[in-house]
Design an enzyme around this catalytic site. Structure first.
Site, PDB file in Angstrom:
ATOM      1  N   HIS A  21       0.834  -1.210   0.000  1.00 28.06           N
ATOM      2  CA  HIS A  21       0.000   0.000   0.000  1.00 28.06           C
ATOM      3  C   HIS A  21       0.872   1.266   0.000  1.00 28.06           C
ATOM      4  O   HIS A  21       0.574   2.223  -0.723  1.00 28.06           O
ATOM      5  CB  HIS A  21      -0.929  -0.018   1.212  1.00 28.06           C
ATOM      6  N   HIS A  53       1.151   4.895  -2.194  1.00 25.65           N
ATOM      7  CA  HIS A  53       1.385   6.295  -1.826  1.00 25.65           C
ATOM      8  C   HIS A  53       2.660   6.940  -2.373  1.00 25.65           C
ATOM      9  O   HIS A  53       2.653   8.083  -2.818  1.00 25.65           O
ATOM     10  CB  HIS A  53       1.479   6.422  -0.293  1.00 25.65           C
ATOM     11  N   GLU A 111      -6.197   8.950  -0.978  1.00 27.12           N
ATOM     12  CA  GLU A 111      -6.521   7.518  -1.007  1.00 27.12           C
ATOM     13  C   GLU A 111      -7.310   7.097  -2.251  1.00 27.12           C
ATOM     14  O   GLU A 111      -7.024   6.063  -2.831  1.00 27.12           O
ATOM     15  CB  GLU A 111      -7.309   7.104   0.257  1.00 27.12           C
ATOM     16  N   SER A 147      -3.330   0.505  -5.158  1.00 27.12           N
ATOM     17  CA  SER A 147      -2.762  -0.662  -4.479  1.00 27.12           C
ATOM     18  C   SER A 147      -3.786  -1.773  -4.269  1.00 27.12           C
ATOM     19  O   SER A 147      -3.547  -2.694  -3.507  1.00 27.12           O
ATOM     20  CB  SER A 147      -2.162  -0.249  -3.125  1.00 27.12           C
TER      21      SER A 147
HETATM   22 FE   LIG Z   1      -3.094   4.961   2.741  1.00 25.83          FE
END
Ligand SMILES: [Fe+2]
Length: 302
Positions: free
Chosen positions: A179, A184, A224, A243
């Site tokens: 993730h 990110h 996000e 992700s």
């Molecule tokens: Fe996150």
């Protein structure tokens, strides 16, 4: 990623500007505040696997070294952990070629994030620091909203280093290195996105509890789950989309209401953690997201 609780401590006012933070001006990492982050919820696929739990806790424990020394400890990932990475990274790569923002795809390459092996936070941190002055700080797990977002004010992103359980490589209920590194980290090489993140951080330091809730929603629907317009097309730049195979395909299906980004609407839009996202917002550009957010954060002190 962050949790739902907000604390009520706020700081006094300061200039809502972008700046790079020197090593000397960073707050002490040892003063970082977080919740009970060693807990593993029962719905985690590794919750009943003692070996996995011990390994996850060991890797999480490395972040304690970081808080004492400021140095990121590299993880000696096992062959099984590398296999989980390769499987997930390859599957995601294929989907991302279709759906991810071109900036993101280039950034991932530039940072040397490949399908072959799990990248170390230390390597990505060095490169990020050069490019946009952003840093990565290892953390055990989820952090309360104000604490997590406030670090962005210093251009610091808190990141986990362990990897999800091998029984369900497509799923994790908590942030993991997939993730962080695939979701990110590449976007923090974008100067406008990095500046935007810093504004959210500034906001978190001075927000009322209600404003923290709003910032949490803004973060959710951008960092996000954000979509961006690109040459008449729509692309994904949010980490929760990039992700996750399920979320990424779903985001571009008929089941999702893709709306033009409207700050007022976004900060008031309740979301759920548990289901696929039924509504997503498309920003026209990272520069516009940054500008509109700066103006919004500037109202916090008035
Ligand atoms: Fe996150």
């Amino acid at each position: 990623m962050l949790t739902e609780t907000a604390s009520s401590t706020t700081e006094s006012d300061f200039a809502i500007e972008n700046f790079r933070v020197s090593d000397d001006d960073l707050p002490e990492f040892k003063d970082m505040k977080f919740e009970n982050i060693n807990e593993l919820h029962l719905d985690h696929p590794g919750a009943n696997d003692a070996e996995y739990r011990a390994r996850r806790d060991h890797i999480a424990g490395l972040s304690k070294n970081f808080r004492m020394t400021g140095e990121i400890t590299d993880v000696d990932y096992s062959p099984r952990e590398q296999r989980v990475w390769r499987y997930v990274a390859e599957e995601l790569e294929e989907l991302q070629q279709r759906y991810a923002s071109p900036f993101y795809l280039r950034a991932k390459k530039d940072l040397g994030i490949t399908t072959d092996r799990i990248p170390q936070l230390s390597e990505m941190n060095r490169r990020l620091k050069e490019l946009t002055g952003f840093r990565l700080a290892p953390i055990e797990g989820l952090v309360e909203t104000r604490g997590f977002l406030s670090w962005l004010s210093y251009r610091v992103m808190l990141c986990t280093q362990y990897i999800r359980h091998h029984s369900q490589p497509a799923y994790t209920p908590e942030p993991d290195i997939v993730h962080e590194a695939i979701g990110h980290i590449p976007m923090f090489t974008n100067p406008n996105f990095a500046d935007y993140s810093q504004f959210i951080g500034h906001g978190a330091r001075i927000a009322t509890d209600q404003q923290i809730e709003e910032l949490g929603r803004l973060y959710w629907f951008t960092v996000e789950f954000g979509l961006v317009e690109h040459e008449g097309d729509i692309k994904a730049y949010g980490a929760g989309l990039l992700s996750s195979f399920g979320e990424l395909e779903h985001a571009f299906s008929d089941k999702v209401d893709r709306r033009p980004f409207d700050l007022e609407e976004v900060i008031n839009h309740e979301y759920t953690y548990s289901d696929m996202q039924p509504v997503l917002y498309m920003i026209p550009s990272y520069a516009e997201l940054k500008e509109v957010t700066k103006k919004y954060i500037e109202t916090f002190n008035k």
